[in-house]
Structure formats: C-alpha cells, structure tokens
Design a protein around this motif. Sequence first.
Motif, PDB file in Angstrom:
ATOM      1  N   SER A 103      38.949  51.683  37.100  1.00  0.00           N
ATOM      2  CA  SER A 103      38.618  50.739  38.173  1.00  0.00           C
ATOM      3  C   SER A 103      37.109  50.593  38.311  1.00  0.00           C
ATOM      4  O   SER A 103      36.332  51.355  37.726  1.00  0.00           O
ATOM      5  CB  SER A 103      39.221  51.216  39.494  1.00  0.00           C
ATOM      6  OG  SER A 103      38.744  52.511  39.821  1.00  0.00           O
ATOM      7  N   TYR A 125      37.403  45.010  37.075  1.00  0.00           N
ATOM      8  CA  TYR A 125      36.592  44.977  38.295  1.00  0.00           C
ATOM      9  C   TYR A 125      37.447  44.729  39.525  1.00  0.00           C
ATOM     10  O   TYR A 125      37.457  45.500  40.469  1.00  0.00           O
ATOM     11  CB  TYR A 125      35.501  43.910  38.162  1.00  0.00           C
ATOM     12  CG  TYR A 125      34.542  43.869  39.325  1.00  0.00           C
ATOM     13  CD1 TYR A 125      33.549  44.828  39.458  1.00  0.00           C
ATOM     14  CD2 TYR A 125      34.621  42.851  40.272  1.00  0.00           C
ATOM     15  CE1 TYR A 125      32.670  44.783  40.524  1.00  0.00           C
ATOM     16  CE2 TYR A 125      33.743  42.798  41.337  1.00  0.00           C
ATOM     17  CZ  TYR A 125      32.771  43.764  41.466  1.00  0.00           C
ATOM     18  OH  TYR A 125      31.904  43.727  42.524  1.00  0.00           O
ATOM     19  N   MET A 126      38.184  43.638  39.494  1.00  0.00           N
ATOM     20  CA  MET A 126      39.044  43.295  40.625  1.00  0.00           C
ATOM     21  C   MET A 126      39.900  42.097  40.239  1.00  0.00           C
ATOM     22  O   MET A 126      39.364  41.079  39.779  1.00  0.00           O
ATOM     23  CB  MET A 126      38.211  42.951  41.869  1.00  0.00           C
ATOM     24  CG  MET A 126      39.030  42.738  43.141  1.00  0.00           C
ATOM     25  SD  MET A 126      37.981  42.229  44.532  1.00  0.00           S
ATOM     26  CE  MET A 126      36.889  43.653  44.673  1.00  0.00           C
TER      27      MET A 126
END
Length: 368
Positions: free
Chosen positions: A214, A278-279
């Motif tokens: 993450s 990342y997201m």
Amino acid sequence: MQILIIVVIVLLVAIIMLLMIYNMLISKKIDRYNNLNQKVVSLNVLQEFMDTISEEKSADDKIRKINEILIEKYDIKYSTIVIYNGAEYTIKATNVDVKHWETLKNLHSEEIFKDSIETATPKYITVEKEGERLPYQKMEFGRAKSAMFFPLYIDNVYIGYWIIESGKPHDFDKIDTTVLEVVKNNIISVIRTIETQGIIENIVREDLFTGLKSAEYLYAEGKRKIDKYTLSTVCMFQITNIVDINEKLGRHTGNDTISKVSEIVKQNISQDYIFVRYMGPKFVIVFSGIEVEGVSEFVSNIKNKIENVKVEQSEEDLYEDEEPGYAIPKINIVITTYYKGTAIEGTTKKLEEYLNLASKGENDINYI
C-alpha cells in the motif's frame, strides 16, 4: 623543651587543618567537575539522540541504537526498554541475553515495581551480599545485583518502563538520579517522536488484487531506500476508464483489469525500483536514483503495453449464455522529480491532485 613540643603540635594541627580544608576544596572542585562532565555527557547524548531520530532507519532500529548510546555513554552494564503496544509488553531494546527476556518484559506485574508505576517514580533495589538475588529474578543469580526501574509516561499515560542493571551490589548508590531523570525524559521524547513512524510502518498492507504494498510503504521503508540517492523520479498513473469498465462489464472485470495492469508493470520493472498501489485505480512507481529524462522511454513503452492488452470479461459478471466482452485499460500518467530529504508524501499529493483535476478523457504522459 616543652615549649618546642607545643609549637610542633600546634604546627602539626595547623598543617592537618590546612590539609583538611584543601581536601574539602579539592573534593568540591571534583564534584563540580563531575557535575559539569555529566551535563556535558547529557548534552552529547541528547545530540546523538536527535541525530538518531533523523537517520533513515526503522523505528525499532532507532530505539535499539538509542539504547546502545545509553550503555556506552553512561557505562551501564545492562539497559532494557520495554513498551506496551496496546496488547502486550514488548522489549524494544536490550543488551541482556534472550533467555532473560520473559522476566524483563513482565516486570510490571512484580510487586516490587507496582508502586513505582502507580506513582511514576523511579525504584532502586540492590542485594546486600553475594548469594542473594533481586526480587524479580526467578532463576538467575550472577547477572544483576542492583537495578533502577523507571516507569515511562507520555502525557500522563503509562507506556512502559526503562530498567538499568549492574552486576555489583550497591552500584547505583551514588549515581546522580537527576541526570538519569533527564535521560529518561529524553527516551520518552524519542519514543514520542518516532511513534508516528512506527504507526506508518505497521499499517503497510499488501493489496489483495495486485500483491503490491500500500501507499504507506512509501513513507517509511520505501523512503529509506529512495533517500539513498540525491534525486529520483516519481511516476503516478491512473486507470482512467475503470469506472466505465465496472459499469459496463462488471466489478469483477474491473478488479481483473487492475490486476492485469499491475502485472504488466511488475514484469517490466527493475527490482531496484518501488511500485505500489497508491489508492483505487492509482499506482506509483519510484525510479530511485534516476532522472526524469531516463524514464521517458520506459514509461512510454509501459503505457503502450497496458493500452494494448485486452482483459476478458469475468465469468462472475456474465449472465447465462452471454458472450464475454473485453476491457481495454486507458491510463493517464504524471511524472515529477523527488529530492532526497524532502517530503515524499507532498510529492505524491501533488501528482494525485494533478490526476484528480485532469479531464476525464486525458490519456497522456505529463511532466510537472
């Protein structure tokens, strides 16, 4: 003759008195020197603490180094720092043999130290003669003969303890406890400072669909690797049509697309570089030690490979007898330079903002 004897006695008494006064003055000077020396040592230790905090090490490595500094600078035989992590007591740093760790991490339950923890005051214990052992020692005799226990508090919240031990009885009888209190407070300050780093290191997760770490990885272990170089290139890309894929072909197909895109990058990227999810549909690649000009061709090739792949519609998204469709990912890329020692979270935030503000149809390689 008697007068001569009296004169000699008076002279001897005077000499003895002068020697006593001289010895007292020397003793005071020595005490002042020792106090000054302790203050200098404490300042040097504090500076080394601060230097350790700024080093590119893990939170646990920093605490261990701090303990080593204490042992060396204050000539301590044994030093152990124990922290309560919310679930259990863990030894963060010690130079004591591992066979004694179970005892050392359970000192909070020893009756001898309970009042010290409750009142937030140090506790000094020692044996009187050989053959005796300290109250908390279960099976050992020869290792420690005296100990000082310091409970640690942050904002009136008990977080653990620091214990120093000696192999000699009464070894801490004359030690300046005010200096040790300063040291203890410095330990607390260091723990407070690196607490956030420890939290970040502990919340790094492996993504379910891609197997990538993450984003938090970038801010701890990743940053230590990146900061081995003066500058690096940070690339963030976003699968711009993931929402359309989810709506038209189904969420399982969207997940498969994310997995396929990450797999293409992993197969083509050097292990020296860092690649994280990342997201959502955003990913980050950090080309450690590489300038922007050196990644242009690679990024262009990766973009072509990604956008020429076809991801077959997942069976879980198909109705009975329905022919599968195909997802073709499109990505928008933004690239910038990262400089050693600066905030990498600021760099990634800048790239994220660019992608968020870009038009929905933008599908390019951008340099900012």
